[in-house]
Design a protein around this motif. Sequence first.
Motif, mmCIF file in Angstrom:
data_model
loop_
_atom_site.group_PDB
_atom_site.id
_atom_site.type_symbol
_atom_site.label_atom_id
_atom_site.label_comp_id
_atom_site.label_asym_id
_atom_site.label_seq_id
_atom_site.Cartn_x
_atom_site.Cartn_y
_atom_site.Cartn_z
ATOM 1 N N MET A 138 0.820 -1.195 0.000
ATOM 2 C CA MET A 138 0.000 0.000 0.000
ATOM 3 C C MET A 138 0.860 1.254 0.000
ATOM 4 N N SER A 139 1.989 1.239 0.741
ATOM 5 C CA SER A 139 2.852 2.415 0.775
ATOM 6 C C SER A 139 3.495 2.688 -0.578
ATOM 7 N N ASP A 140 3.657 1.642 -1.411
ATOM 8 C CA ASP A 140 4.212 1.834 -2.744
ATOM 9 C C ASP A 140 3.207 2.518 -3.672
ATOM 10 N N ARG A 141 1.914 2.318 -3.415
ATOM 11 C CA ARG A 141 0.898 2.837 -4.328
ATOM 12 C C ARG A 141 0.644 4.324 -4.108
ATOM 13 N N LYS A 142 0.675 4.786 -2.853
ATOM 14 C CA LYS A 142 0.322 6.157 -2.554
ATOM 15 C C LYS A 142 1.215 7.168 -3.267
ATOM 16 N N PRO A 143 2.544 7.035 -3.197
ATOM 17 C CA PRO A 143 3.377 8.006 -3.910
ATOM 18 C C PRO A 143 3.094 8.030 -5.411
ATOM 19 N N ARG A 144 2.854 6.850 -6.002
ATOM 20 C CA ARG A 144 2.578 6.823 -7.439
ATOM 21 C C ARG A 144 1.268 7.542 -7.747
ATOM 22 N N ALA A 145 0.260 7.308 -6.924
ATOM 23 C CA ALA A 145 -1.029 7.976 -7.126
ATOM 24 C C ALA A 145 -0.875 9.482 -6.929
ATOM 25 N N ASP A 146 -0.132 9.889 -5.896
ATOM 26 C CA ASP A 146 0.104 11.314 -5.657
ATOM 27 C C ASP A 146 0.873 11.939 -6.816
ATOM 28 N N ALA A 147 1.877 11.214 -7.290
ATOM 29 C CA ALA A 147 2.678 11.742 -8.402
ATOM 30 C C ALA A 147 1.823 11.909 -9.651
ATOM 31 N N ALA A 148 0.946 10.940 -9.920
ATOM 32 C CA ALA A 148 0.067 11.033 -11.086
ATOM 33 C C ALA A 148 -0.899 12.192 -10.938
ATOM 34 N N ARG A 149 -1.469 12.355 -9.719
ATOM 35 C CA ARG A 149 -2.375 13.477 -9.465
ATOM 36 C C ARG A 149 -1.648 14.806 -9.632
ATOM 37 N N ASN A 150 -0.441 14.883 -9.068
ATOM 38 C CA ASN A 150 0.339 16.115 -9.179
ATOM 39 C C ASN A 150 0.654 16.438 -10.636
ATOM 40 N N ARG A 151 1.007 15.410 -11.393
ATOM 41 C CA ARG A 151 1.329 15.623 -12.808
ATOM 42 C C ARG A 151 0.117 16.173 -13.555
ATOM 43 N N GLU A 152 -1.048 15.575 -13.321
ATOM 44 C CA GLU A 152 -2.273 16.055 -13.970
ATOM 45 C C GLU A 152 -2.589 17.483 -13.551
ATOM 46 N N ALA A 153 -2.424 17.775 -12.267
ATOM 47 C CA ALA A 153 -2.702 19.127 -11.769
ATOM 48 C C ALA A 153 -1.754 20.142 -12.391
ATOM 49 N N VAL A 154 -0.487 19.771 -12.509
ATOM 50 C CA VAL A 154 0.508 20.673 -13.104
ATOM 51 C C VAL A 154 0.199 20.919 -14.573
ATOM 52 N N LEU A 155 -0.093 19.844 -15.311
ATOM 53 C CA LEU A 155 -0.396 20.003 -16.737
ATOM 54 C C LEU A 155 -1.659 20.839 -16.945
ATOM 55 N N ALA A 156 -2.673 20.612 -16.115
ATOM 56 C CA ALA A 156 -3.914 21.389 -16.233
ATOM 57 C C ALA A 156 -3.654 22.859 -15.913
ATOM 58 N N ALA A 157 -2.871 23.118 -14.864
ATOM 59 C CA ALA A 157 -2.566 24.507 -14.494
ATOM 60 C C ALA A 157 -1.753 25.196 -15.580
ATOM 61 N N ALA A 158 -0.740 24.493 -16.096
ATOM 62 C CA ALA A 158 0.094 25.071 -17.157
ATOM 63 C C ALA A 158 -0.741 25.334 -18.405
ATOM 64 N N ASP A 159 -1.622 24.405 -18.732
ATOM 65 C CA ASP A 159 -2.499 24.557 -19.892
ATOM 66 C C ASP A 159 -3.328 25.830 -19.762
ATOM 67 N N THR A 160 -3.947 26.028 -18.604
ATOM 68 C CA THR A 160 -4.767 27.216 -18.371
ATOM 69 C C THR A 160 -3.931 28.483 -18.429
ATOM 70 N N LEU A 161 -2.764 28.467 -17.804
ATOM 71 C CA LEU A 161 -1.918 29.665 -17.791
ATOM 72 C C LEU A 161 -1.439 30.038 -19.192
ATOM 73 N N PHE A 162 -1.027 29.042 -19.982
ATOM 74 C CA PHE A 162 -0.589 29.352 -21.349
ATOM 75 C C PHE A 162 -1.753 29.824 -22.215
ATOM 76 N N ALA A 163 -2.927 29.256 -21.991
ATOM 77 C CA ALA A 163 -4.090 29.631 -22.796
ATOM 78 C C ALA A 163 -4.550 31.056 -22.513
ATOM 79 N N THR A 164 -4.298 31.557 -21.304
ATOM 80 C CA THR A 164 -4.821 32.869 -20.914
ATOM 81 C C THR A 164 -3.761 33.951 -20.781
ATOM 82 N N CYS A 165 -2.504 33.611 -21.023
ATOM 83 C CA CYS A 165 -1.435 34.590 -20.819
ATOM 84 C C CYS A 165 -1.351 35.598 -21.976
#
Length: 197
Positions: free
Chosen positions: A1-28
């Motif tokens: 279970m401890s192996d899964r949490k970091p991977r899930a967090d990393a995937a969530r963080n990656r999606e959040a970063v890409l979504a944020a960057a997408d919005t910032l580039f689209a509106t800059c």
Amino acid sequence: MSDRKPRADAARNREAVLAAADTLFATCESPEAVTMADIAAAAGVGKATLFRGFGDRTGLIHALYETRLAPIRLAAEEGPPPLGPATPPLERVPALLDAVLRFKIDNRHLALALEGIGSDSPYQAEHYERWHSTLREALEKVPGLPDGDFTAHALLAAVRADLVEHLIGGQRMTRDQMRAQLAGFVARVLDSPASRD
């Protein structure tokens, strides 16, 4: 279970970063104005997470661009007409270029950021080489067209992000006008006297 949490967090963080960057580039106002600090703040992650996940701003821009471009690339490589490889070349070439143009229009600031990164040549970027290769292969199937390699470069120049920005952002050409201009240009290239000799 401890192996899964970091991977899930990393995937969530990656999606959040890409979504944020997408919005910032689209509106800059300008792609240069979007910083790693801005993206980290908008994504709700630390800058260290950003650098760990993408290396640097260039890596993040490449990742976002590839993520956005993936459906079009997949359609061009494996899909049905009009983009797919089974499409007759005189139909596929204009469809490929129109797809690239629409992508560049819809992602103007992101495309500008990618094509304007440091000393990287846009012509050596993986996405450019892939589009050039796909287009060249289609052009080489056009009877009488003398040089598919150069023609692919020349046609891709017509959809460079800086030209799209100049015509749409500066000259106020509409999306439909630019698509029509490109379609007419491609038709003339494919029907040039050299390709009929």
